[in-house]
Design a protein around this motif. Structure first.
Motif, PDB file in Angstrom:
ATOM      1  N   UNK A  43       0.957  -1.196   0.051  1.00 24.43           N
ATOM      2  CA  UNK A  43       0.163  -0.131  -0.066  1.00 24.43           C
ATOM      3  C   UNK A  43       0.968   1.263  -0.003  1.00 24.43           C
ATOM      4  N   UNK A  44       0.528   2.056  -0.733  1.00 23.19           N
ATOM      5  CA  UNK A  44       1.023   3.503  -0.706  1.00 23.19           C
ATOM      6  C   UNK A  44      -0.206   4.724  -0.626  1.00 23.19           C
ATOM      7  N   UNK A  45      -0.382   5.409   0.164  1.00 22.21           N
ATOM      8  CA  UNK A  45      -1.375   6.330  -0.153  1.00 22.21           C
ATOM      9  C   UNK A  45      -2.786   5.484   0.255  1.00 22.21           C
ATOM     10  N   UNK A  46      -3.430   6.094  -0.968  1.00 21.27           N
ATOM     11  CA  UNK A  46      -4.854   5.486  -1.194  1.00 21.27           C
ATOM     12  C   UNK A  46      -5.077   4.176  -2.010  1.00 21.27           C
ATOM     13  N   UNK A  47      -3.759   3.728  -2.369  1.00 22.73           N
ATOM     14  CA  UNK A  47      -3.569   2.635  -3.397  1.00 22.73           C
ATOM     15  C   UNK A  47      -3.084   1.569  -2.735  1.00 22.73           C
ATOM     16  N   UNK A  48      -3.687   0.274  -3.068  1.00 26.45           N
ATOM     17  CA  UNK A  48      -3.589  -1.090  -2.924  1.00 26.45           C
ATOM     18  C   UNK A  48      -2.792  -1.586  -4.046  1.00 26.45           C
ATOM     19  N   UNK A  94      -9.635   1.999  -0.593  1.00 21.07           N
ATOM     20  CA  UNK A  94      -8.360   1.866  -1.415  1.00 21.07           C
ATOM     21  C   UNK A  94      -8.693   1.461  -2.988  1.00 21.07           C
ATOM     22  N   UNK A  95      -8.009   2.105  -4.032  1.00 23.39           N
ATOM     23  CA  UNK A  95      -8.092   1.828  -5.179  1.00 23.39           C
ATOM     24  C   UNK A  95      -6.896   0.507  -5.377  1.00 23.39           C
TER      25      UNK A  95
END
Length: 120
Positions: A43-48, A94-95
């Motif tokens: 994960x990083x920020x709102x991203x999976x 998360x996107x």
């Protein structure tokens, strides 16, 4: 462990170190089901980000990034959706995307690394 498995594991270790340096947090490695395995989930920020890692000694049989064809990509997406279902706490809000990391060289720790983001 077979030499190929050791090389693959070393490549995944290198990919995890690279991802951490880029601000990712690895939340899962080698997640397995009867349908296959996900190499890395981060994960990083709102991203999976589901990361497929391909490690090769040379490009004699092609670029490792090219090894992730439509069939393999479809399998990774199916597995990614399974991981999301089993890990709602990490997935919520998360996107999801799939990245591919290719590592080419004799020693995975120092080999060339290429990172393709959001592969479709």
């Amino acid at each position: 462990m077979a030499a190929k498995d050791e090389r693959g594991r070393a490549g995944e270790d290198r990919a995890c170190a690279y991802l951490a340096a880029q601000g990712f947090r690895v939340v899962s490695r080698n997640w397995r089901t009867t349908s296959g395995e996900l190499d890395i989930v981060a994960v990083r920020g709102r991203s999976l980000v589901v990361v497929e890692v391909k490690t090769r000694r040379t490009t004699d049989y092609g670029d490792p990034l090219a090894a992730v064809d439509r069939r393999k990509l479809a399998q990774v997406w199916r597995l990614a959706l399974g991981w999301v279902r089993e890990h709602p706490e990490e997935s919520r809000g998360r996107t999801v995307r799939v990245d591919v990391i290719g590592i080419t060289g004799e020693d995975p720790a120092t080999a060339d690394l290429a990172h393709l983001e959001d592969v479709r």
